[in-house]
Motif scaffolding. Structure first.
Motif, PDB file in Angstrom:
ATOM      1  N   ARG A 122       0.798  -1.228   0.000  1.00  0.00           N
ATOM      2  CA  ARG A 122       0.000   0.000   0.000  1.00  0.00           C
ATOM      3  C   ARG A 122       0.827   1.272   0.000  1.00  0.00           C
ATOM      4  NH1 ARG A 122      -2.386  -4.218   1.316  1.00  0.00           N
ATOM      5  NH2 ARG A 122      -4.631  -4.502   1.275  1.00  0.00           N
ATOM      6  N   LEU A 123       2.134   1.150   0.050  1.00  0.00           N
ATOM      7  CA  LEU A 123       3.001   2.321   0.052  1.00  0.00           C
ATOM      8  C   LEU A 123       3.234   2.828  -1.366  1.00  0.00           C
ATOM      9  CD1 LEU A 123       5.681   1.176   2.626  1.00  0.00           C
ATOM     10  CD2 LEU A 123       3.935   2.922   2.961  1.00  0.00           C
ATOM     11  N   PRO A 124       3.411   4.142  -1.516  1.00  0.00           N
ATOM     12  CA  PRO A 124       3.693   4.686  -2.852  1.00  0.00           C
ATOM     13  C   PRO A 124       5.102   4.292  -3.315  1.00  0.00           C
ATOM     14  CG  PRO A 124       3.784   6.422  -1.197  1.00  0.00           C
ATOM     15  CD  PRO A 124       3.306   5.185  -0.502  1.00  0.00           C
ATOM     16  N   ALA A 125       5.267   4.247  -4.627  1.00  0.00           N
ATOM     17  CA  ALA A 125       6.584   3.950  -5.194  1.00  0.00           C
ATOM     18  C   ALA A 125       7.557   5.038  -4.769  1.00  0.00           C
ATOM     19  CB  ALA A 125       6.486   3.885  -6.707  1.00  0.00           C
ATOM     20  N   GLY A 126       8.773   4.669  -4.488  1.00  0.00           N
ATOM     21  CA  GLY A 126       9.780   5.637  -4.086  1.00  0.00           C
ATOM     22  C   GLY A 126       9.857   5.881  -2.593  1.00  0.00           C
TER      23      GLY A 126
END
Length: 69
Positions: A61-65
């Motif tokens: 669920r975390l954003p890329a980067g």
């Protein structure tokens, strides 16, 4: 079984919007995952046997980067 954690949450507990997280730090020795947002810092505690499941759930669920992935 993971749902049982929310039933025992303290009154001051709140939910985290994973899309706003900018950094993650995993402390396996203390069964803790630290999540850093611009104006908030959250800690997620998991039983040793559930740590991999919880970490995979958060990573999905975390954003890329996000730092620390």
């Amino acid at each position: 079984r993971p749902g049982a954690v929310f039933l025992g949450a303290p009154p001051g507990a709140f939910r985290s919007d994973f899309t706003k997280d900018r950094g993650v730090k995993v402390l396996r020795r203390w069964n803790t995952i630290k999540l850093n947002q611009p104006l908030a810092k959250n800690q997620v505690y998991a039983a040793p046997e559930d740590m991999d499941f919880v970490l995979d759930y958060i990573r999905a669920r975390l954003p890329a980067g996000t730092k620390g992935l």
